[in-house]
Each structure stands twice: as C-alpha cells, then as structure tokens.
Design a protein around this motif. Structure first.
Motif, PDB file in Angstrom:
ATOM      1  N   ILE A  29       0.816  -1.213   0.000  1.00  0.00           N
ATOM      2  CA  ILE A  29       0.000   0.000   0.000  1.00  0.00           C
ATOM      3  C   ILE A  29       0.852   1.266   0.000  1.00  0.00           C
ATOM      4  CG2 ILE A  29      -0.176   0.283   2.513  1.00  0.00           C
ATOM      5  CD1 ILE A  29      -3.150   0.999   2.071  1.00  0.00           C
ATOM      6  N   LEU A  30       2.169   1.139   0.192  1.00  0.00           N
ATOM      7  CA  LEU A  30       3.034   2.324   0.282  1.00  0.00           C
ATOM      8  C   LEU A  30       2.919   3.237  -0.938  1.00  0.00           C
ATOM      9  CD1 LEU A  30       5.188   4.036   1.647  1.00  0.00           C
ATOM     10  CD2 LEU A  30       6.922   2.498   0.688  1.00  0.00           C
ATOM     11  N   PRO A  31       2.934   2.723  -2.182  1.00  0.00           N
ATOM     12  CA  PRO A  31       2.819   3.635  -3.326  1.00  0.00           C
ATOM     13  C   PRO A  31       1.551   4.482  -3.279  1.00  0.00           C
ATOM     14  CG  PRO A  31       3.508   1.464  -4.048  1.00  0.00           C
ATOM     15  CD  PRO A  31       3.137   1.328  -2.607  1.00  0.00           C
ATOM     16  N   LEU A  32       0.430   3.869  -2.876  1.00  0.00           N
ATOM     17  CA  LEU A  32      -0.828   4.619  -2.814  1.00  0.00           C
ATOM     18  C   LEU A  32      -0.784   5.647  -1.688  1.00  0.00           C
ATOM     19  CD1 LEU A  32      -3.522   4.786  -4.275  1.00  0.00           C
ATOM     20  CD2 LEU A  32      -4.444   3.152  -2.633  1.00  0.00           C
ATOM     21  N   PRO A  38       2.497  -8.090 -15.372  1.00  0.00           N
ATOM     22  CA  PRO A  38       2.081  -8.110 -16.773  1.00  0.00           C
ATOM     23  C   PRO A  38       2.259  -6.736 -17.424  1.00  0.00           C
ATOM     24  CG  PRO A  38       0.157  -7.979 -15.351  1.00  0.00           C
ATOM     25  CD  PRO A  38       1.340  -8.145 -14.438  1.00  0.00           C
ATOM     26  N   ILE A  39       2.706  -6.733 -18.675  1.00  0.00           N
ATOM     27  CA  ILE A  39       3.013  -5.480 -19.355  1.00  0.00           C
ATOM     28  C   ILE A  39       1.740  -4.663 -19.542  1.00  0.00           C
ATOM     29  CG2 ILE A  39       3.949  -4.437 -21.443  1.00  0.00           C
ATOM     30  CD1 ILE A  39       5.695  -6.856 -21.811  1.00  0.00           C
ATOM     31  N   ASP A  40       1.833  -3.389 -19.178  1.00  0.00           N
ATOM     32  CA  ASP A  40       0.713  -2.458 -19.304  1.00  0.00           C
ATOM     33  C   ASP A  40       0.800  -1.788 -20.678  1.00  0.00           C
ATOM     34  OD1 ASP A  40      -1.080  -0.352 -19.163  1.00  0.00           O
ATOM     35  OD2 ASP A  40      -0.627   0.111 -17.076  1.00  0.00           O
ATOM     36  N   GLY A  41      -0.200  -2.039 -21.513  1.00  0.00           N
ATOM     37  CA  GLY A  41      -0.199  -1.448 -22.845  1.00  0.00           C
ATOM     38  C   GLY A  41      -0.150   0.063 -22.813  1.00  0.00           C
ATOM     39  N   ALA A  42      -0.799   0.663 -21.812  1.00  0.00           N
ATOM     40  CA  ALA A  42      -0.793   2.119 -21.700  1.00  0.00           C
ATOM     41  C   ALA A  42       0.618   2.636 -21.435  1.00  0.00           C
ATOM     42  CB  ALA A  42      -1.737   2.568 -20.591  1.00  0.00           C
ATOM     43  N   TYR A  74       3.206  -0.218  -9.074  1.00  0.00           N
ATOM     44  CA  TYR A  74       1.917  -0.546  -8.470  1.00  0.00           C
ATOM     45  C   TYR A  74       0.799  -0.166  -9.454  1.00  0.00           C
ATOM     46  CZ  TYR A  74      -1.738  -0.719  -4.843  1.00  0.00           C
ATOM     47  OH  TYR A  74      -2.853  -1.017  -4.100  1.00  0.00           O
ATOM     48  N   PRO A  75      -0.078  -1.103  -9.852  1.00  0.00           N
ATOM     49  CA  PRO A  75      -1.037  -0.848 -10.938  1.00  0.00           C
ATOM     50  C   PRO A  75      -1.869   0.419 -10.767  1.00  0.00           C
ATOM     51  CG  PRO A  75      -1.030  -3.171 -10.373  1.00  0.00           C
ATOM     52  CD  PRO A  75      -0.159  -2.491  -9.355  1.00  0.00           C
TER      53      PRO A  75
END
Length: 313
Positions: A71-74, A171-175, A124-125
């Motif tokens: 949760i640190l990134p958020l 997983p690779i994020d297309g954005a 972090y997504p």
C-alpha cells in the motif's frame, strides 16, 4: 525471461546484477526493521520536515521498506503535497547534472532515493495509472540524458531508467508502452546504451525488450527503416561492447538476443537483418555465454529460423 525482481538491480533476465544500493550513498541512519502502519505514515509526513536529518531518515526507511508494504505507493501518492515535494527534489538536480562537481556535494543520494520510491509508484497498478496520466516520466528524461559517467551521476541515470523499467514489469501495461512510444523514450535510452554503465545499458535494453514484446511496440520499432536501423545499430554496438569485456554480462547478452528474436518476427525487419545480420550473435564469438544460457540459444534459433524463412520466399 524472468520478470523484474522486487529489487530493481538484481535480475533482468537469468543472471543477477550487483549494483549500488541506496544505503551505499546514505548517511548513517537507524533503520526500523519491522515498522507498523502508523510508523510508515509518520515517515511519509516526516518527508516534509525541515530538519534534514529527520527528513532523510524517513526517506531512507521508506526506501528500505518500499517492497514490504504494497500500500506504500498509494499512501505516497495520496499524501498531500508529497508528489510535489518528490518532484521538486528531482528538479533541483537539473542545473547540476552537466557538471561532475555536483556529485561531490552529497545531494544526488537523496534524489536517488526519491527515484527508488518513484519506481514502486510506477510499478503498483493503481498508482501507475495516476503516474502516467500526470505524465510524470517527463521529469525523469533529463536524468537519462546526462553526458557524464561519474558514479553518483550514473546512479541517477540508472534510477531514472529503473522507473521506466518498473512501469513495464509483468504483466506489461499497454498504456505504459504507448506512453513510452508516444514520448520518444527510446531516444533517452539511446544515451544510456552509448555511454552508460553496463547496468544502465542492461536496463535500457530491458525497456526496449519489453516494448518489443507487444505487437504495438514491435510495429513501432519496425515501421520506419531509420528507426529499425537505429535500434539494430545500438544492439550491434552492444555486442561489440560485450566482446571487449573480460567477463561479459550474461543478463545484457540475453536481452540483446531476445530483442533480435523479436525483431525478426516482422517481415520488414527480417529484410534488414538478412542484408545486415548481427554476425557476432551468429558466429562463435559468444559461445561461452550461449553454453550457459539456453534461453539465448532459443532466441538465436528463432532468429535464424525467421531469417531463413525470408530466403525461402
């Protein structure tokens, strides 16, 4: 190829890298081994403390535990003014990255630690989406474009590259891939490949490899002849670089082989590779590395198979 590990500088393919950690540059700080959530939140608040020791101690502790608390990134992103403060620390470096004098003033380590926190935010997504929407990688591009190679400055380059690499962790994020393509990120990776350390070269090729792993990214790299030959030229320079090393990097070699295997999937790139093949990858120059890396062997087989399909047509 394995995913990026929790610690950026450990593994980009099948072999481990040994790079400087944040603690290599930090002043002596008491690191709390098992902090609770209240302590984490206090450290985030302490980042704004005007007393340097308090602020630096909080920063070092957050960096130490950045992979422990998901949760640190958020928390960092949602904390009032924290992103602004972190960006200010990066911007402060800009006027000084053209001279090695700054590297002796002790300031890059703080910016380096800030980059390590940006890495977990970029990975972090949920925060990655915010990070991209705010176009924050633009603040990191100047650190990748440094013309110096002294160690503290090189670590800033490596840290900035690491943020982009964390954006592309599986997983690779297309954005994320589209953002890097739309904003010419490969141009900044070029500088690292040309003059950066082995570690910076490895992270740069990791980024290229991940972009090539998507159909959109592969098309982007092959649609223009100039762009393809630029990439091909950089990869060939890296093969020459590896051949000059007493102990060539297995990780970098694996990534280069993987890039060529992916490029050879495109007919237009296959044409270029047939006319100007990566000879050092096909002859016995790297026999010892191939002997230790079955994945690289498979990449070479795929490259040869795809090139041969061009001849049969």
């Amino acid at each position: 190829m394995a995913n990026l590990p929790d610690s950026l500088y450990e593994d980009y393919s099948t072999s481990k890298l040994t790079l400087p950690s944040a603690s290599s540059f930090a002043p002596t700080t008491t690191v709390v081994p098992f902090p609770d959530m209240d302590t984490i939140i206090q450290w985030i608040n302490d980042l704004h403390n005007e007393i340097p020791f308090v602020s630096n101690s909080a920063l070092q502790n957050l960096v130490t535990h950045r992979n422990t608390y998901e949760i640190l990134p958020l928390l960092l992103w949602k904390s009032p003014c924290t992103m602004t403060m972190m960006l200010q620390e990066i911007v402060k470096i800009y006027p000084h990255i053209s001279t090695p004098v700054h590297s002796r003033e002790g300031k890059p380590p703080r910016a380096y630690n800030i980059l390590l926190l940006f890495q977990c935010i970029a990975h972090y997504p949920e925060t990655r989406g915010y990070f991209l929407k705010a176009e924050m990688p633009h603040y990191l591009f100047p650190l990748m474009d440094i013309n110096l190679t002294d160690k503290p400055i090189e670590c800033l380059r490596l840290g900035a590259l690491g943020v982009l690499a964390h954006m592309l962790k599986a997983p690779i994020d297309g954005a994320a891939v589209r953002f890097l393509m739309d904003n010419g990120a490969l141009r900044y990776c070029t500088k690292a490949i040309e003059i950066g350390s082995t570690e910076s070269k490895t992270v740069s090729v990791f980024i290229l490899n991940k972009i090539l792993s998507t159909n959109e990214g592969l098309q982007y790299c092959c649609v223009l002849a100039d762009r393809f030959f630029l990439i091909d030229g950089l990869l060939k320079k890296l093969l020459v670089y590896l051949s000059s090393m007493t102990n060539p990097s297995p990780s970098l070699f694996n990534l280069i082989a993987g890039c060529y295997a992916k490029l050879s999937q495109k007919p237009r790139a296959r044409e270029g590779l047939w006319r100007f093949p990566p000879v050092m990858l096909l002859n016995g120059t790297f026999a010892s590395l191939f002997a230790e890396d079955p994945d690289a062997v498979n990449y070479r087989k795929q490259l040869i198979r795809n090139m041969q399909s061009k001849v049969m047509k």
